[in-house]
Design a protein around this motif. Structure first.
Motif: not given
Length: 446
Positions: A356, A298, A358-361, A348, A345-346, A301
């Motif tokens: 968490k 992450g 968005l990209f981790y649920g 974890s 978003f990232f 990114a």
């Protein structure tokens, strides 16, 4: 930044010499960042403004230190008052702090926490100065610095990091200063330059950096000091979060530098040293709020995205006509916004908390919280900074006279110049004289 925690007496920690020593080292590293920033900015301006640029950072070491002891620490980290400011009378003048008193919930003394936070308070207004190069009276800058840290930085630090502060209670994540430091300073810079206007010759005369080696030196010192800035913000080293932040700081900075250089090569056809330095700083800015929440992947990114966005943003001043001299808005405001929002978003869920993105649920819950913190700080700092600049400009005047700006603010404001080439045996004049003398000697020998 780990906030104060309320603990039961039976659970109260004991002073840790390891964590105390670690935090003192981190404090010294963060202090080094302000001289590093001075070199970074000083190399980016023209020769005639070098000393003024250095002094605009160095004066913050003096002024903010005294204000922090007198009342700043109390406003930022005292007992909450209405979720806006803090106040604890024992913190005023550090008069009621014992040398072994611990910061609540942690294993370090209050003095250590206070001095670590002081270094953040010092560098934040110094960041603003890069946008004002070449044209601001040193006295006016000093008065602005006093007013700005009092009205803007101290309260915002409480919002974000103080127990009871509205952003902290909302759940806004800012590990080490994406909102409180970088967005705060970048928005302030924009507010001030919209009031005081452009440099003489903006978009007409060449205003290239006079010393790229100084820029690289400054960037290196910033990168080095930033490990203390970021890893130290967990206030200890017992659970692995600090080391995660240390690692992510290195990773994101590297990714941002490479991304900036790639964009620069594609867009402008060259890999520049200024681009490498600026890209590194952009990565440092972006990982500052997010590094405790994201994984190492992450961090790549975050750094890469921030590197490209900041590289794109620095050109906006030419499109919209605001004179952000050394790209404080493009790097610090934009980088701070990117790093803060990318948490949504990232994140974890395996770092500083179980939150968490968005990209981790995790949905959009954390993203909207980040948006609230980002845009509240941005708007407050922008408006208040512009008002302060306007009032100072209409009273004592913010800008030096045009002739002094053209001839050089160093001589006008400080009665000095950065480089003296006329000394015996040194500099350009001395070197030229040596060449002439050597040539005449060869003629005589012949």
């Amino acid at each position: 930044m780990a906030p104060a925690a309320i603990m039961l007496a039976a659970d109260a920690p004991k002073l840790s010499s390891a964590n105390t020593g670690f935090m003192l080292i981190c404090s010294a590293l963060v202090m080094l960042m302000t001289p590093g920033l001075a070199f970074f900015y000083g190399g980016m301006v023209r020769v005639k403004s070098t000393l003024n640029m250095l002094m605009m950072s160095f004066i913050s070491l003096g002024i903010v230190t005294i204000l922090w002891v007198l009342y700043g620490f109390s406003v930022a980290f005292g007992t909450d008052k209405g979720s806006i400011v803090g106040w604890t009378s024992d913190f005023v003048g550090f008069s009621g702090i014992g040398k072994t008193d611990l910061w609540p919930g942690y294993t370090i003394p209050v003095f250590v926490f206070a001095v670590f936070q002081l270094m953040f308070a010092i560098i934040t207004p110094a960041l603003i100065s890069g946008a004002l190069a070449d044209r601001v009276k040193f006295t006016a800058w000093s008065v602005f610095l006093v007013l700005w840290v009092t009205i803007v930085y101290f309260p915002v630090a409480h919002w974000v990091w103080g127990t009871g502060g509205w952003a902290y209670e909302l759940g806004v994540i800012d590990f080490a200063g994406g909102t409180a430091v970088h967005i705060n300073a970048g928005a302030a810079a924009l507010g001030v330059i919209l009031v005081i206007g452009k440099r003489v010759g903006f978009k007409k005369d060449p205003m290239r950096p006079h010393s790229l080696p100084l820029v690289m030196l400054g960037a290196g010192l910033l990168w080095f000091g930033w490990f203390g800035f970021n890893a130290g913000s967990w206030l200890g080293n017992d659970d692995g979060v600090g080391p995660l932040m240390f690692v992510n700081t290195q990773i994101a900075t590297a990714a941002a530098m490479l991304a900036w250089l790639t964009y620069e090569k594609i867009r402008h056809g060259a890999f520049t040293t200024l681009g490498a330095a600026s890209g590194a700083v952009a990565g440092l800015v972006a990982i500052t709020p997010s590094g405790g929440a994201v994984s190492p992947l992450g961090a790549i990114a975050v750094g890469a995205i921030a590197g490209v966005l900041c590289a794109m943003a620095v050109g906006l001043k030419y499109k919209f006509g605001y004179d952000d001299s050394l790209d404080v808005v493009g790097v610090h405001m934009v980088g701070g916004i990117a790093g803060s929002l990318l948490i949504g978003f990232f994140a974890s869920g395996k770092g500083q908390s179980d939150v968490k993105g968005l990209f981790y649920g995790g949905g959009l819950d954390q993203l909207w919280k980040q948006c609230a913190g980002v845009f509240a700080v941005l708007a407050y700092s922008l408006v208040v900074s512009a008002v302060l600049a306007f009032l100072l400009d209409k009273t004592i005047g913010m800008r030096v006279p045009e002739d002094e700006e053209v001839s050089g603010i160093d001589q006008a404001e400080h009665a000095e110049t950065a480089y003296d080439f006329s000394g015996a045996g040194g500099g350009i004049v001395g070197s030229a004289a040596s060449v002439v003398a050597a040539t005449e000697s060869k003629k005589v020998d012949a």
